[in-house]
Design a protein around this motif. Sequence first.
Motif, PDB file in Angstrom:
ATOM      1  N   GLU A 202       0.872  -1.182   0.000  1.00  0.00           N
ATOM      2  CA  GLU A 202       0.000   0.000   0.000  1.00  0.00           C
ATOM      3  C   GLU A 202       0.905   1.227   0.000  1.00  0.00           C
ATOM      4  O   GLU A 202       1.488   1.572   1.021  1.00  0.00           O
ATOM      5  CB  GLU A 202      -0.918   0.003   1.217  1.00  0.00           C
ATOM      6  N   PRO A 203       1.061   1.892  -1.154  1.00  0.00           N
ATOM      7  CA  PRO A 203       2.011   3.005  -1.241  1.00  0.00           C
ATOM      8  C   PRO A 203       1.594   4.265  -0.488  1.00  0.00           C
ATOM      9  O   PRO A 203       2.452   5.088  -0.147  1.00  0.00           O
ATOM     10  CB  PRO A 203       2.097   3.273  -2.752  1.00  0.00           C
ATOM     11  N   ASP A 204       0.297   4.423  -0.216  1.00  0.00           N
ATOM     12  CA  ASP A 204      -0.197   5.627   0.460  1.00  0.00           C
ATOM     13  C   ASP A 204      -0.176   5.410   1.969  1.00  0.00           C
ATOM     14  O   ASP A 204      -0.861   4.525   2.489  1.00  0.00           O
ATOM     15  CB  ASP A 204      -1.618   5.943  -0.011  1.00  0.00           C
ATOM     16  N   ILE A 205       0.615   6.224   2.680  1.00  0.00           N
ATOM     17  CA  ILE A 205       0.720   6.036   4.129  1.00  0.00           C
ATOM     18  C   ILE A 205      -0.601   6.315   4.823  1.00  0.00           C
ATOM     19  O   ILE A 205      -0.882   5.752   5.895  1.00  0.00           O
ATOM     20  CB  ILE A 205       1.845   6.929   4.711  1.00  0.00           C
ATOM     21  N   GLN A 206      -1.444   7.151   4.236  1.00  0.00           N
ATOM     22  CA  GLN A 206      -2.736   7.447   4.844  1.00  0.00           C
ATOM     23  C   GLN A 206      -3.713   6.285   4.739  1.00  0.00           C
ATOM     24  O   GLN A 206      -4.751   6.286   5.406  1.00  0.00           O
ATOM     25  CB  GLN A 206      -3.351   8.698   4.185  1.00  0.00           C
ATOM     26  N   GLU A 207      -3.398   5.292   3.913  1.00  0.00           N
ATOM     27  CA  GLU A 207      -4.256   4.119   3.771  1.00  0.00           C
ATOM     28  C   GLU A 207      -3.754   2.925   4.585  1.00  0.00           C
ATOM     29  O   GLU A 207      -4.361   1.853   4.529  1.00  0.00           O
ATOM     30  CB  GLU A 207      -4.380   3.731   2.297  1.00  0.00           C
ATOM     31  N   GLN A 208      -2.663   3.104   5.310  1.00  0.00           N
ATOM     32  CA  GLN A 208      -2.201   2.032   6.190  1.00  0.00           C
ATOM     33  C   GLN A 208      -3.176   1.892   7.361  1.00  0.00           C
ATOM     34  O   GLN A 208      -3.662   2.884   7.898  1.00  0.00           O
ATOM     35  CB  GLN A 208      -0.798   2.343   6.712  1.00  0.00           C
ATOM     36  N   SER A 209      -3.458   0.657   7.762  1.00  0.00           N
ATOM     37  CA  SER A 209      -4.434   0.436   8.837  1.00  0.00           C
ATOM     38  C   SER A 209      -3.931   0.970  10.172  1.00  0.00           C
ATOM     39  O   SER A 209      -4.720   1.342  11.033  1.00  0.00           O
ATOM     40  CB  SER A 209      -4.780  -1.052   8.949  1.00  0.00           C
ATOM     41  N   PHE A 273      -8.276   4.858  11.736  1.00  0.00           N
ATOM     42  CA  PHE A 273      -9.587   4.260  11.484  1.00  0.00           C
ATOM     43  C   PHE A 273     -10.356   4.021  12.778  1.00  0.00           C
ATOM     44  O   PHE A 273     -11.586   3.905  12.769  1.00  0.00           O
ATOM     45  CB  PHE A 273      -9.418   2.962  10.691  1.00  0.00           C
ATOM     46  N   SER A 274      -9.650   3.923  13.894  1.00  0.00           N
ATOM     47  CA  SER A 274     -10.317   3.862  15.194  1.00  0.00           C
ATOM     48  C   SER A 274     -10.090   5.144  15.984  1.00  0.00           C
ATOM     49  O   SER A 274     -10.494   5.228  17.144  1.00  0.00           O
ATOM     50  CB  SER A 274      -9.801   2.658  15.999  1.00  0.00           C
ATOM     51  N   ASP A 275      -9.426   6.129  15.350  1.00  0.00           N
ATOM     52  CA  ASP A 275      -9.137   7.417  15.982  1.00  0.00           C
ATOM     53  C   ASP A 275      -8.479   7.208  17.350  1.00  0.00           C
ATOM     54  O   ASP A 275      -8.926   7.718  18.370  1.00  0.00           O
ATOM     55  CB  ASP A 275     -10.424   8.243  16.125  1.00  0.00           C
ATOM     56  N   GLN A 276      -7.374   6.448  17.327  1.00  0.00           N
ATOM     57  CA  GLN A 276      -6.694   6.086  18.561  1.00  0.00           C
ATOM     58  C   GLN A 276      -5.195   6.325  18.421  1.00  0.00           C
ATOM     59  O   GLN A 276      -4.579   5.970  17.414  1.00  0.00           O
ATOM     60  CB  GLN A 276      -6.954   4.611  18.904  1.00  0.00           C
ATOM     61  N   CYS A 277      -4.605   6.917  19.448  1.00  0.00           N
ATOM     62  CA  CYS A 277      -3.172   7.163  19.486  1.00  0.00           C
ATOM     63  C   CYS A 277      -2.634   6.697  20.839  1.00  0.00           C
ATOM     64  O   CYS A 277      -3.107   7.164  21.878  1.00  0.00           O
ATOM     65  CB  CYS A 277      -2.866   8.641  19.260  1.00  0.00           C
ATOM     66  N   ASP A 278      -1.684   5.789  20.825  1.00  0.00           N
ATOM     67  CA  ASP A 278      -1.129   5.243  22.055  1.00  0.00           C
ATOM     68  C   ASP A 278       0.358   5.572  22.165  1.00  0.00           C
ATOM     69  O   ASP A 278       1.069   5.646  21.151  1.00  0.00           O
ATOM     70  CB  ASP A 278      -1.281   3.716  22.102  1.00  0.00           C
ATOM     71  N   ILE A 279       0.828   5.739  23.392  1.00  0.00           N
ATOM     72  CA  ILE A 279       2.249   5.830  23.685  1.00  0.00           C
ATOM     73  C   ILE A 279       2.554   4.748  24.709  1.00  0.00           C
ATOM     74  O   ILE A 279       2.001   4.750  25.811  1.00  0.00           O
ATOM     75  CB  ILE A 279       2.649   7.213  24.232  1.00  0.00           C
ATOM     76  N   ILE A 280       3.421   3.815  24.330  1.00  0.00           N
ATOM     77  CA  ILE A 280       3.738   2.665  25.173  1.00  0.00           C
ATOM     78  C   ILE A 280       5.236   2.659  25.424  1.00  0.00           C
ATOM     79  O   ILE A 280       6.031   2.751  24.485  1.00  0.00           O
ATOM     80  CB  ILE A 280       3.300   1.349  24.509  1.00  0.00           C
ATOM     81  N   ALA A 281       5.641   2.561  26.684  1.00  0.00           N
ATOM     82  CA  ALA A 281       7.054   2.572  27.052  1.00  0.00           C
ATOM     83  C   ALA A 281       7.384   1.301  27.819  1.00  0.00           C
ATOM     84  O   ALA A 281       6.880   1.107  28.933  1.00  0.00           O
ATOM     85  CB  ALA A 281       7.370   3.810  27.898  1.00  0.00           C
ATOM     86  N   ASN A 282       8.190   0.441  27.215  1.00  0.00           N
ATOM     87  CA  ASN A 282       8.601  -0.820  27.851  1.00  0.00           C
ATOM     88  C   ASN A 282       7.419  -1.568  28.457  1.00  0.00           C
ATOM     89  O   ASN A 282       7.451  -2.012  29.605  1.00  0.00           O
ATOM     90  CB  ASN A 282       9.671  -0.565  28.918  1.00  0.00           C
ATOM     91  N   GLY A 283       6.358  -1.697  27.678  1.00  0.00           N
ATOM     92  CA  GLY A 283       5.209  -2.481  28.103  1.00  0.00           C
ATOM     93  C   GLY A 283       4.195  -1.751  28.943  1.00  0.00           C
ATOM     94  O   GLY A 283       3.214  -2.352  29.382  1.00  0.00           O
ATOM     95  N   ASP A 296      -7.439  18.097  14.281  1.00  0.00           N
ATOM     96  CA  ASP A 296      -8.802  18.186  13.754  1.00  0.00           C
ATOM     97  C   ASP A 296      -8.951  17.459  12.421  1.00  0.00           C
ATOM     98  O   ASP A 296     -10.044  16.986  12.087  1.00  0.00           O
ATOM     99  CB  ASP A 296      -9.202  19.654  13.573  1.00  0.00           C
ATOM    100  N   HIS A 297      -7.865  17.357  11.646  1.00  0.00           N
ATOM    101  CA  HIS A 297      -7.976  16.705  10.339  1.00  0.00           C
ATOM    102  C   HIS A 297      -8.124  15.196  10.458  1.00  0.00           C
ATOM    103  O   HIS A 297      -8.528  14.531   9.503  1.00  0.00           O
ATOM    104  CB  HIS A 297      -6.772  17.053   9.462  1.00  0.00           C
ATOM    105  N   LYS A 298      -7.782  14.624  11.616  1.00  0.00           N
ATOM    106  CA  LYS A 298      -7.952  13.190  11.881  1.00  0.00           C
ATOM    107  C   LYS A 298      -7.238  12.312  10.844  1.00  0.00           C
ATOM    108  O   LYS A 298      -7.703  11.217  10.509  1.00  0.00           O
ATOM    109  CB  LYS A 298      -9.440  12.825  11.928  1.00  0.00           C
ATOM    110  N   GLN A 299      -6.102  12.792  10.361  1.00  0.00           N
ATOM    111  CA  GLN A 299      -5.259  12.014   9.459  1.00  0.00           C
ATOM    112  C   GLN A 299      -3.946  11.702  10.167  1.00  0.00           C
ATOM    113  O   GLN A 299      -3.608  12.304  11.183  1.00  0.00           O
ATOM    114  CB  GLN A 299      -4.984  12.798   8.172  1.00  0.00           C
TER     115      GLN A 299
END
Length: 374
Positions: A202-209, A273-283, A296-299
């Motif tokens: 998938e060459p478009d990074i915005q289409e990566q799951s 696609f789930s509008d989720q952003c995580d930061i995980i540090a050593n588990g 706001d652009h949700k991209q």
Amino acid sequence: MENEQESRVIYKPAKEVLAHLEEVYKKMDHCVALRQKPFRYFDELSLEEVITESVKRWNSFLPPRAERDWRTAVFMPETRNKIIAILSYFASQRMRVEITARNKQKVSDKKLARVLSTLYDYSMDAEKGDMRFFEASLENIVKGTVVVFEGWKYRIRDVKKVVTHNFETGTVTWGKEQIIDYDCAHQRVIPLEDLFIPNFYEPDIQEQSYVIIREEVDFEVFKSRYGKYPQSKFVKNRSQILENKEGNIYFYEHWESRVTVDSVEILHVWNKFSDQCDIIANGVLLTPLVNPFIFDHKQYPFSKAVFEPIAVDFFYGKSLPQKILSEQDVINTMYNMFLDRTYLSVMPFFFTSLLDEIEEDSIGPLQRIQVSHV
């Protein structure tokens, strides 16, 4: 004492958090395996092998030589010189964005366009835009693909403000103050080694799951950057986890091979696609279980470019070192052959009578070759 108390704090997340972490690390394991898989577009090499080889050729890398190896080992910097020539052309002229503005009636608004252009130039100057463009260009040419993060950088710092200073006695009185180091738009190049995607076709990074950005930092650096996150107190390095044998809680088996003893692996996991952003540090999940995008652009806040496309359905591009790989090898071989021949003509090997068994398997300068008839 404080460090001992911190090491005894045990991370016991809720079942929902454990399930979420397990899912994230399964995704990470999938991406890691994908990077180690050979692809036909890489001439049956893996992504990691292609990146390593390209960087070595950019740096004119020579492997260590055996102690008695007399043969010439020269890596002519043709690849590096070509890259420097391209970068010099880019550096000689700053690329600018031409902004065209229109009002609600779709009529051109030149005044607004001038204001936006001025703001854009100010933002670029504030974050040293010329250097950022140079870094992105270098990454793109050397590795074939560049991914740039576009976001907002904010950092506040506690300092000591000097109130009085006695030059005779050297005494100083001071009070505490906070200063803002950064509060502006921010761009940085994501090293290709730290980018993890689930689909190479998938060459478009915005289409990566989903997109995972990995970084490894020293434990002290981690505490200075994320120390105010409530969950950061649970983060441990490898030595602390091995000492307390708590790897099953910290998903130790998923990340221990990628980090050094005193460092922290930080995963920034983006899923638009789930509008989720995580930061995980050593588990340890530092962010809330439900943590939407702040934009706001949700991209995905990433832009991507390739040096030369390999195929229309492939994410990664071809680097300049990979493109001229054969030419570079021919040049190296010819130079090494010429120097070896010159070396042997100046200090040739010679023949002697057979006095004892021949012990050498190779021929070198000023080396005696024993024969039975001289």
